[in-house]
Design a protein around this motif. Structure first.
Motif, mmCIF file in Angstrom:
data_model
loop_
_atom_site.group_PDB
_atom_site.id
_atom_site.type_symbol
_atom_site.label_atom_id
_atom_site.label_comp_id
_atom_site.label_asym_id
_atom_site.label_seq_id
_atom_site.Cartn_x
_atom_site.Cartn_y
_atom_site.Cartn_z
ATOM 1 N N ASP A 87 0.853 -1.201 0.000
ATOM 2 C CA ASP A 87 0.000 0.000 0.000
ATOM 3 C C ASP A 87 0.873 1.230 0.000
ATOM 4 O O ASP A 87 1.955 1.268 0.594
ATOM 5 C CB ASP A 87 -1.087 -0.099 1.088
ATOM 6 N N VAL A 125 -16.625 -2.527 -5.279
ATOM 7 C CA VAL A 125 -15.839 -1.653 -4.399
ATOM 8 C C VAL A 125 -15.538 -0.332 -5.117
ATOM 9 O O VAL A 125 -15.687 0.758 -4.551
ATOM 10 C CB VAL A 125 -14.523 -2.350 -3.969
ATOM 11 N N LEU A 173 -16.564 3.469 -4.067
ATOM 12 C CA LEU A 173 -15.563 4.525 -3.864
ATOM 13 C C LEU A 173 -15.882 5.753 -4.720
ATOM 14 O O LEU A 173 -15.717 6.890 -4.281
ATOM 15 C CB LEU A 173 -14.163 3.998 -4.201
ATOM 16 N N HIS A 225 -8.709 0.806 -11.438
ATOM 17 C CA HIS A 225 -8.269 -0.516 -10.969
ATOM 18 C C HIS A 225 -7.833 -1.370 -12.145
ATOM 19 O O HIS A 225 -8.295 -1.173 -13.271
ATOM 20 C CB HIS A 225 -9.369 -1.211 -10.179
ATOM 21 N N LEU A 255 -5.582 -1.156 -7.104
ATOM 22 C CA LEU A 255 -6.648 -0.158 -6.955
ATOM 23 C C LEU A 255 -5.968 1.154 -6.597
ATOM 24 O O LEU A 255 -5.062 1.180 -5.752
ATOM 25 C CB LEU A 255 -7.585 -0.604 -5.813
ATOM 26 N N VAL A 270 -10.775 3.838 2.955
ATOM 27 C CA VAL A 270 -10.057 2.645 3.441
ATOM 28 C C VAL A 270 -10.989 1.792 4.300
ATOM 29 O O VAL A 270 -11.024 0.560 4.179
ATOM 30 C CB VAL A 270 -8.780 3.048 4.227
ATOM 31 N N GLN A 308 -14.105 1.572 3.991
ATOM 32 C CA GLN A 308 -15.029 0.915 3.050
ATOM 33 C C GLN A 308 -14.384 -0.342 2.444
ATOM 34 O O GLN A 308 -14.994 -1.404 2.354
ATOM 35 C CB GLN A 308 -15.393 1.909 1.927
ATOM 36 N N ILE A 309 -13.118 -0.213 2.064
ATOM 37 C CA ILE A 309 -12.415 -1.362 1.464
ATOM 38 C C ILE A 309 -12.281 -2.476 2.497
ATOM 39 O O ILE A 309 -12.541 -3.645 2.218
ATOM 40 C CB ILE A 309 -11.008 -0.958 0.943
ATOM 41 N N SER A 366 -15.579 -4.192 3.296
ATOM 42 C CA SER A 366 -16.087 -5.026 2.213
ATOM 43 C C SER A 366 -15.392 -6.388 2.204
ATOM 44 O O SER A 366 -15.889 -7.352 1.659
ATOM 45 C CB SER A 366 -15.913 -4.345 0.856
ATOM 46 N N ARG A 367 -14.211 -6.472 2.822
ATOM 47 C CA ARG A 367 -13.484 -7.741 2.861
ATOM 48 C C ARG A 367 -13.601 -8.442 4.210
ATOM 49 O O ARG A 367 -13.499 -9.651 4.297
ATOM 50 C CB ARG A 367 -11.982 -7.527 2.562
#
Lengths: 220, 546
Positions: free
Chosen positions: A24, A73, A77, A88, A99, A113, A115-116, A119-120
């Motif tokens: 990241d 995702v 966003l 992406h 992404l 972040v 949200q990401i 979602s996982r």
């Protein structure tokens, strides 16, 4: 014929090991805006992943399912305020997924972040990353919380998977427009130019809670 | 009482002289387990047993519990030359389990029990002590019985009688008069399990697990019994000698089931396969043969019959409809030609292949660039052969795949092209009504040209011809090709440290007469006295690793 191919795939699965890298990257401008990028590189395990996907075992997602999830995702966003240029890429030859987006303020980045991650993450609250930037004091902070339960890891993650997690790395790079004067995390390394900070840890150490991604960076 | 139970546990590992306790086992029991202590101590001396990890564990546990030092199972007053038995009978509302042990003398046992201040009840020629309300320990000078009763209606006369009798007197109607038991009995076995009726035992076990008093449990148990009706007696025997250890299982089928299984098995081994099997060059193989046509013709009926016994009418009708449809749609004879029903999968080797992957190289300012790296992976090199007539259907199917560019033909060999980069190259070809699928182009060429070098020992040939299923593995060879990276540290450690002597394994299965038999053979590796001492050394290693 497919059955025959599957038999051989199953056999080959037994003999393969796999690992992955997560990268990241944050580029922070002086005004608090910036760019965030997240790359998941499964290239080292591509034989295994190609095999698992070819088997269509119902557990491994298909290309279509991965793309669908990714699109979902990205769509989320795109609707978020302060987030723009969401791009992406999915490379199904090398299994590298990337992404990237721009943010106006660190607060926007935090929501994105979160949200990401949600979602996982099925069990929320176990793991969170948030950023703070104080323009006046030129202090950038990455907050990282993770409720590590070492026993749980040892109990639930099979020994062989633990071996794999030791080979998997999480790398975080933060780039700044100004010079870095100090970092609170002892594992963090400052680049030669003095404008970038790198933190790297094995996935195993992170899950076991042995390493921490929190870092406070003071800028000149 | 715990002490007495520990004592019994110790005895499970060893046993001395020829009392035939089978005379004490009633003819109509549902199951009998036997440890032939004489055979066991032939292979494993008392001192080896004492020094084994099990022996040490039990002796130390017993010493701790009884507060006195035991250094050998020989000190426990057991007759380690005669067999010991565990048997059971399911009754309407209860389940009786009995453990019979031969004794050298009762004095050691009484000594141990006295130290617990147990009160013995004296009967005509034997003594007894109750165990917490659910059983009794009974003994005389030559044997010991532990009788345990699990029941719904506590204390019925029948159970009391059984417990009181203590099985210490031989019965005229003993298991020796049970021809099913007597016929299968083999005094050469070290250990054995015999079930009088597999369906019944499974039903009773389901009954116990489902709760005996609950209707649902009983219904489930009834269904289990119906599903397994026709599966009669079942035996498992364990043998071990200098050259090998062997487990042999035998399931007796009803005439109806046996006819069906024999029809399924009615297929000759395709001798052509032997031309493409080289034992010296392979790590192992699996061979299966079955009469596909007979299977497809009889299986729907078999399932239909069994489904009716486990589900209600609504589902039975739905299942029947589905099964009829299955029979209507399939031309069993045509499918039988296409999929012959016999195949051999040969794992020739694990070959190293260089694979490329993308990694990142960082400069001094942590800017990164993608870099191409290589690593070695081990992939299976195999050959699969299956009887299959190359008829109209297959020709059309291959022509279609060629048109779709999913296969390409070169030198009479087809290469599979899945559109994506497969981890291995796959080739196939038809020759003499055999479909060959493999990863080695060289092997395929050799098969096509008739230059494949086959090498197969007589015992393999015999086994392949006479069995429905054969599995063979040469772990010694496998160990030479597997490295730590291939299995991951944990698997590799287990594999390399536990199976250091790497023997060969052979497993086979076949139908003969009314019996479905299975055999599992492990060759004793060099340096070990016999199979049993080897197995014990493996178990010790596993325990030590934990």
């Amino acid at each position: 014929m497919r059955k025959f191919v599957q038999v051989s795939f199953v056999i080959s699965l037994v003999f393969l090991t796999s690992c992955f890298d997560v990268l990241d990257e944050i580029t922070l401008n002086a005004d608090g805006s910036g760019t965030y990028g997240l790359t998941v590189n499964l290239s080292k395990s591509k034989t295994k992943i190609a095999t698992m996907m070819a088997l269509k075992d119902g557990k491994t997602p298909t290309e279509a399912e991965i793309n669908e999830e990714f699109d979902r995702v990205v769509d989320q966003l795109k609707t978020m305020s302060g987030i723009s240029r969401v791009v992406h890429t999915s490379d199904f030859d090398n299994y590298i997924f990337m992404l990237e987006f721009d943010f106006e303020k660190v607060e926007n980045l935090n929501r994105a972040v979160a949200q990401i991650i949600t979602s996982r993450e099925k069990e929320d609250g176990e793991f969170s990353i948030s950023y703070q930037f104080n323009k006046a004091s030129k202090k950038f902070t990455r907050g990282y919380t993770y409720r590590a339960d070492e026993d749980k890891v040892d109990e639930q993650v099979k020994a062989e998977d633990q071996d794999l997690l030791k080979e998997a790395y999480y790398t975080s790079i933060c780039r700044f427009s100004g010079q870095v004067t100090s970092c609170s995390n002892r594992e963090a390394k400052i680049s030669k130019s003095g404008k970038s900070v790198l933190l790297r840890s094995s996935a195993y150490d992170l899950i076991k809670g042995k390493s921490n991604l929190s870092n406070t960076v003071l800028l000149k | 009482m715990k002490k007495s139970l520990s004592l019994l546990c110790i005895l499970a590992g060893a046993s001395l002289y020829a009392q035939d306790l089978r005379k004490h086992i009633p003819r109509d029991v549902d199951f009998v387990f036997e440890v032939n202590s004489s055979n066991l101590t032939d292979k494993l001396s008392i001192s080896e047993l004492d020094e084994s990890v099990f022996g040490e564990m039990f002796l130390s546990e017993l010493s701790g519990q009884l507060g006195r030092e035991f250094t050998s199972v020989n000190d426990l007053g057991l007759n380690l030359d005669a067999s010991q038995y565990f048997f059971g009978t399911f009754m309407d509302d209860s389940f009786v389990m009995v453990y019979l042990l031969p004794l050298k003398s009762a004095s050691t046992l009484e000594d141990l029990l006295n130290s617990e201040n147990e009160e013995f009840i004296q009967f005509d020629g034997y003594k007894s002590v109750a165990i917490d309300g659910d059983g009794a320990l009974n003994w005389n000078n030559s044997m010991l019985s532990l009788v345990m009763v699990e029941d719904n209606r506590y204390g019925t006369q029948q159970e009391n009688d059984l417990a009181l009798n203590g099985y210490l007197k031989p019965t005229n109607a003993s298991i020796l008069q049970n021809s099913e038991y007597a016929n299968q009995y083999d005094e050469a076995a070290i250990g054995s399990i015999w079930l009088n009726n597999t369906g019944n035992v499974l039903q009773q076990l389901a009954n116990i697990s489902g709760g005996m008093a609950e209707t649902a449990g009983n219904l489930h148990a009834e269904a289990v019994k119906n599903f397994y009706r026709g599966y009669n007696s079942f035996t498992v025997k364990f043998y071990s000698d200098e050259s090998e250890s062997k487990i042999v299982s035998e399931l007796t089928l009803s005439d109806k089931l046996a006819t069906m299984h024999k029809a399924w098995a009615n297929r000759k081994f395709n001798k052509e396969f032997l031309n493409y099997l080289n034992i010296e060059n392979c790590l192992g193989y699996i061979a299966i043969k079955m009469n596909t046509q007979a299977y497809l013709e009889t299986y729907p009926g078999f399932i239909s019959e069994n489904i009716s016994s486990i589900t209600d009418d609504k589902y039975t009708k739905a299942a029947d409809a589905g099964i009829s449809m299955f029979s209507l749609l399939l031309d069993e004879a045509a499918v039988g030609e296409l999929i012959g029903g016999d195949l051999v999968f040969v794992l020739n080797n694990l070959v190293e292949r260089e694979v490329e992957y993308l990694d990142y190289a960082y400069d001094e300012d942590y800017n990164y660039t993608e870099t191409l790296k290589t690593k070695t992976e081990k992939l299976p090199d195999f050959l699969l052969m299956a009887s299959s007539k190359e008829g109209d259907f297959t020709q059309k199917a291959i022509a279609f795949l060629e048109d779709e560019k999913m296969v390409e033909k070169s030198n009479g060999i087809y290469k599979i092209n899945d559109g994506k980069e497969l981890p291995l190259d796959f080739y196939f070809l038809y020759k003499n009504d055999i479909l060959f699928l493999g990863t080695s182009e060289a092997d395929m060429m050799a098969i096509r040209n008739g230059t494949f070098l086959a090498k197969i020992p007589t015992e393999h040939k015999k086994s392949l011809k006479s069995n429905q299923m054969v599995f063979y593995s040469d772990l010694k060879k496998l160990k030479t090709v597997l490295k730590e990276d291939d299995l991951g540290t944990t698997y590799y450690k287990t594999f390399s440290e536990v199976i250091t002597d790497t023997p060969e394994f052979f497993a086979t299965s076949t139908v003969s007469g009314n019996k479905l038999t299975g055999e599992f053979v492990m060759v004793t590796p060099e340096g070990h006295t016999n199979g049993l001492t080897y197995l014990l050394s493996v178990i010790e290693k596993v325990i030590q690793m934990k």
